[in-house]
Design a protein around this motif. Structure first.
Motif, short mmCIF file in Angstrom:
data_model
loop_
_atom_site.label_atom_id
_atom_site.label_comp_id
_atom_site.label_asym_id
_atom_site.label_seq_id
_atom_site.Cartn_x
_atom_site.Cartn_y
_atom_site.Cartn_z
N SER A 114 -35.90 50.89 38.65
CA SER A 114 -35.81 52.35 38.72
C SER A 114 -34.36 52.85 38.75
O SER A 114 -33.65 52.65 39.73
CB SER A 114 -36.56 52.85 39.96
OG SER A 114 -36.37 54.23 40.10
N VAL A 115 -33.96 53.49 37.68
CA VAL A 115 -32.62 54.06 37.59
C VAL A 115 -32.45 55.17 38.63
O VAL A 115 -31.43 55.25 39.31
CB VAL A 115 -32.34 54.59 36.17
CG1 VAL A 115 -31.01 55.33 36.11
CG2 VAL A 115 -32.36 53.46 35.17
N LYS A 116 -33.46 56.03 38.76
CA LYS A 116 -33.40 57.14 39.72
C LYS A 116 -33.23 56.62 41.15
O LYS A 116 -32.50 57.21 41.95
CB LYS A 116 -34.67 58.00 39.65
CG LYS A 116 -34.59 59.13 38.68
CD LYS A 116 -33.57 60.14 39.14
CE LYS A 116 -33.76 61.45 38.42
NZ LYS A 116 -32.60 62.30 38.56
N LEU A 117 -33.91 55.52 41.47
CA LEU A 117 -33.82 54.94 42.81
C LEU A 117 -32.40 54.43 43.07
O LEU A 117 -31.84 54.64 44.14
CB LEU A 117 -34.85 53.82 42.98
CG LEU A 117 -35.00 53.22 44.37
CD1 LEU A 117 -35.36 54.28 45.40
CD2 LEU A 117 -36.07 52.14 44.35
N ARG A 118 -31.80 53.78 42.08
CA ARG A 118 -30.43 53.30 42.24
C ARG A 118 -29.45 54.46 42.39
O ARG A 118 -28.52 54.40 43.20
CB ARG A 118 -30.04 52.41 41.05
CG ARG A 118 -30.76 51.08 41.06
CD ARG A 118 -30.15 50.09 40.10
NE ARG A 118 -30.10 50.56 38.71
CZ ARG A 118 -31.03 50.28 37.79
NH1 ARG A 118 -32.07 49.55 38.10
NH2 ARG A 118 -30.88 50.72 36.56
N GLN A 119 -29.68 55.54 41.65
CA GLN A 119 -28.82 56.72 41.79
C GLN A 119 -28.96 57.33 43.18
O GLN A 119 -27.98 57.75 43.80
CB GLN A 119 -29.16 57.75 40.72
CG GLN A 119 -28.76 57.34 39.33
CD GLN A 119 -29.28 58.30 38.27
OE1 GLN A 119 -30.18 59.10 38.51
NE2 GLN A 119 -28.70 58.22 37.07
N MET A 120 -30.20 57.36 43.69
CA MET A 120 -30.43 57.91 45.02
C MET A 120 -29.73 57.05 46.09
O MET A 120 -29.17 57.57 47.05
CB MET A 120 -31.93 58.00 45.33
CG MET A 120 -32.22 58.64 46.68
SD MET A 120 -33.97 58.75 47.06
CE MET A 120 -34.37 57.04 47.37
N ILE A 121 -29.74 55.73 45.91
CA ILE A 121 -29.06 54.84 46.86
C ILE A 121 -27.56 55.14 46.87
O ILE A 121 -26.93 55.21 47.93
CB ILE A 121 -29.35 53.37 46.54
CG1 ILE A 121 -30.82 53.06 46.84
CG2 ILE A 121 -28.44 52.44 47.34
CD1 ILE A 121 -31.30 51.72 46.32
N GLY A 122 -26.98 55.36 45.70
CA GLY A 122 -25.57 55.75 45.63
C GLY A 122 -25.31 57.06 46.34
O GLY A 122 -24.30 57.22 47.04
N HIS A 123 -26.24 57.99 46.21
CA HIS A 123 -26.15 59.29 46.89
C HIS A 123 -26.23 59.10 48.40
O HIS A 123 -25.49 59.74 49.17
CB HIS A 123 -27.29 60.18 46.37
CG HIS A 123 -27.22 61.59 46.79
ND1 HIS A 123 -28.12 62.14 47.68
CD2 HIS A 123 -26.36 62.59 46.45
CE1 HIS A 123 -27.82 63.42 47.86
NE2 HIS A 123 -26.76 63.73 47.12
N MET A 124 -27.09 58.21 48.85
CA MET A 124 -27.23 57.91 50.27
C MET A 124 -25.97 57.27 50.82
O MET A 124 -25.49 57.64 51.90
CB MET A 124 -28.42 56.97 50.50
CG MET A 124 -29.77 57.59 50.30
SD MET A 124 -31.05 56.32 50.50
CE MET A 124 -32.51 57.34 50.60
N VAL A 125 -25.43 56.30 50.09
CA VAL A 125 -24.20 55.61 50.52
C VAL A 125 -23.07 56.62 50.69
O VAL A 125 -22.31 56.56 51.65
CB VAL A 125 -23.83 54.50 49.52
CG1 VAL A 125 -22.42 54.00 49.74
CG2 VAL A 125 -24.83 53.35 49.62
#
Length: 159
Positions: A114-125
């Motif tokens: 999931s690309v969206k999930l990886r982007q969200m993890i970057g947002h969380m970090v």
């Protein structure tokens, strides 16, 4: 939770468990009367409460957060060892997300698809590190390691 503990006996919270473990003193007490006076004299106030995890601001990732177990990832990213890894990468002027790839593969296998999930993890970090005093230094830093889940990441610095 505030707790009064004797200098000779402490209650320690284990990081992966929510139950206390008792650590008894190493020195033998020879005189019980003296030990009682000594323990009252050396009472210390300790705070064993874990810091509360602040809420995540999902912004444009609200749908991803709700449907792909975002709360679990948010909690996982707040573990002390994960934060230490992100801060170490930042100290080395590398993207904070870069060394998390192998850990994320084990914790949440759906991250790979999931690309969206990886982007969200970057947002969380980013939110986690900004709360800890870091600010964005460089974005879109190329990650060249083969097998890494992330191809680009952001590098942070602490002033």
């Amino acid at each position: 939770m505030k707790l009064l503990a004797k200098a000779s006996e402490l209650t320690v919270w284990q990081p992966e468990e929510a139950r206390p473990m008792k650590v008894s003193h190493l020195l033998e007490e020879k005189d019980p009367q003296m030990a009682k006076k000594d323990s009252q004299k050396h009472m210390v106030q300790t705070d064993f409460a874990k810091p509360a995890i602040p809420p995540y601001r999902p912004d444009k990732f609200a749908n991803t957060f709700a449907h792909l177990d975002g709360q679990s990832l948010w909690t996982w990213l707040h573990q002390e060892h994960v934060i230490l890894i992100m801060e170490t990468a930042s100290y080395l002027r590398r993207p904070a997300i870069e060394p998390l790839s192998p850990l994320l593969k084990r914790h949440c296998p759906k991250v790979a698809t999931s690309v969206k999930l990886r982007q969200m993890i970057g947002h969380m970090v980013r939110q986690i590190l900004e709360r800890r005093g870091y600010h964005l230094d460089r974005s879109n830093v190329r990650i060249k390691h083969k097998g890494n889940l992330f191809h680009f990441g952001s590098a942070y610095v602490k002033p």
